[in-house]
Design a protein around this motif. Structure first.
Motif, PDB file in Angstrom:
ATOM      1  N   ILE A   1       4.450   9.669   1.195  1.00 58.30           N
ATOM      2  CA  ILE A   1       4.525  10.091   2.584  1.00 58.30           C
ATOM      3  C   ILE A   1       5.212   9.030   3.440  1.00 58.30           C
ATOM      4  N   ARG A   2       6.375   9.391   3.998  1.00 62.14           N
ATOM      5  CA  ARG A   2       7.097   8.512   4.919  1.00 62.14           C
ATOM      6  C   ARG A   2       6.526   8.731   6.323  1.00 62.14           C
ATOM      7  N   GLY A   3       6.377   7.649   7.082  1.00 60.86           N
ATOM      8  CA  GLY A   3       5.928   7.741   8.461  1.00 60.86           C
ATOM      9  C   GLY A   3       4.426   7.852   8.635  1.00 60.86           C
ATOM     10  N   ALA A   4       3.652   7.645   7.577  1.00 57.18           N
ATOM     11  CA  ALA A   4       2.192   7.648   7.703  1.00 57.18           C
ATOM     12  C   ALA A   4       1.748   6.341   8.355  1.00 57.18           C
ATOM     13  N   THR A   5       0.683   6.400   9.090  1.00 54.85           N
ATOM     14  CA  THR A   5       0.117   5.209   9.724  1.00 54.85           C
ATOM     15  C   THR A   5      -0.957   4.630   8.816  1.00 54.85           C
ATOM     16  N   VAL A   6      -0.865   3.327   8.561  1.00 56.92           N
ATOM     17  CA  VAL A   6      -1.851   2.615   7.757  1.00 56.92           C
ATOM     18  C   VAL A   6      -2.527   1.600   8.663  1.00 56.92           C
ATOM     19  N   THR A   7      -3.858   1.637   8.696  1.00 53.83           N
ATOM     20  CA  THR A   7      -4.608   0.717   9.549  1.00 53.83           C
ATOM     21  C   THR A   7      -5.590  -0.077   8.710  1.00 53.83           C
ATOM     22  N   GLY A   8      -5.554  -1.389   8.875  1.00 61.31           N
ATOM     23  CA  GLY A   8      -6.509  -2.277   8.233  1.00 61.31           C
ATOM     24  C   GLY A   8      -7.378  -2.904   9.302  1.00 61.31           C
TER      25      GLY A   8
ATOM     26  N   MET B   1       0.826  -1.164   0.000  1.00 61.51           N
ATOM     27  CA  MET B   1       0.000   0.000   0.000  1.00 61.51           C
ATOM     28  C   MET B   1       0.877   1.236   0.000  1.00 61.51           C
ATOM     29  N   GLU B   2       0.542   2.159  -0.865  1.00 55.08           N
ATOM     30  CA  GLU B   2       1.265   3.418  -0.955  1.00 55.08           C
ATOM     31  C   GLU B   2       0.419   4.530  -0.357  1.00 55.08           C
ATOM     32  N   VAL B   3       1.069   5.431   0.379  1.00 52.25           N
ATOM     33  CA  VAL B   3       0.389   6.595   0.922  1.00 52.25           C
ATOM     34  C   VAL B   3       0.970   7.826   0.253  1.00 52.25           C
ATOM     35  N   LEU B   4       0.071   8.649  -0.313  1.00 51.27           N
ATOM     36  CA  LEU B   4       0.470   9.846  -1.038  1.00 51.27           C
ATOM     37  C   LEU B   4      -0.232  11.063  -0.450  1.00 51.27           C
ATOM     38  N   SER B   5       0.437  12.206  -0.551  1.00 51.38           N
ATOM     39  CA  SER B   5      -0.193  13.469  -0.167  1.00 51.38           C
ATOM     40  C   SER B   5      -1.243  13.814  -1.220  1.00 51.38           C
ATOM     41  N   ALA B   6      -2.032  14.841  -0.956  1.00 53.00           N
ATOM     42  CA  ALA B   6      -3.060  15.266  -1.908  1.00 53.00           C
ATOM     43  C   ALA B   6      -2.460  15.636  -3.262  1.00 53.00           C
ATOM     44  N   ASP B   7      -1.204  16.132  -3.266  1.00 53.97           N
ATOM     45  CA  ASP B   7      -0.562  16.506  -4.531  1.00 53.97           C
ATOM     46  C   ASP B   7       0.298  15.387  -5.132  1.00 53.97           C
TER      47      ASP B   7
ATOM     48  N   VAL C   1       3.461   1.416   9.609  1.00 52.17           N
ATOM     49  CA  VAL C   1       3.965   2.745   9.258  1.00 52.17           C
ATOM     50  C   VAL C   1       4.671   2.646   7.909  1.00 52.17           C
ATOM     51  N   THR C   2       4.483   3.655   7.070  1.00 51.74           N
ATOM     52  CA  THR C   2       5.109   3.643   5.755  1.00 51.74           C
ATOM     53  C   THR C   2       6.614   3.896   5.852  1.00 51.74           C
ATOM     54  N   ASP C   3       7.340   3.317   4.910  1.00 50.35           N
ATOM     55  CA  ASP C   3       8.793   3.469   4.851  1.00 50.35           C
ATOM     56  C   ASP C   3       9.160   4.738   4.077  1.00 50.35           C
ATOM     57  N   GLY C   4      10.412   4.891   3.752  1.00 54.60           N
ATOM     58  CA  GLY C   4      10.900   6.067   3.036  1.00 54.60           C
ATOM     59  C   GLY C   4      10.308   6.241   1.656  1.00 54.60           C
TER      60      GLY C   4
END
Length: 87
Positions: free
Chosen positions: A11-18, A1-7, A30-33
């Motif tokens: 995003i490194r260090g974002a929390t992902v919860t399933g 899973m990738e976490v991206l900002s609105a633009d 937590v997302t990696d670098g």
């Protein structure tokens, strides 16, 4: 899973919860670098899993992952997921 900002920045260090929608059991990672987390895994299968990302006050819309299981293991559908944080 990738976490991206609105633009679209990763995003490194974002929390992902399933969260398993049937049992309400959750896994958090937590997302990696590269803005990627592999914490959400088949331990929540076979029920659908609600996935959301947060970074500070930014939250992504929730997405649902379905698990396709055979006798040996389970695979997520979709196999990749992009979580975009709200502005």
């Amino acid at each position: 899973m990738e976490v991206l900002s609105a633009d679209g920045a990763r995003i490194r260090g974002a929390t992902v919860t399933g969260t398993n929608v049937t049992s309400n059991i959750s896994i958090t990672g937590v997302t990696d670098g590269q803005g990627v987390s592999t914490a959400i895994n088949e331990s929540l299968a076979p029920s659908p899993v609600r996935v959301v990302a947060t970074a500070g006050s930014k939250v992504s819309p929730a997405h649902q992952v379905e698990w396709q299981c055979d006798g040996c293991n389970c695979q997520p559908e979709p196999s990749t997921l992009e979580l975009r944080l709200n502005p």
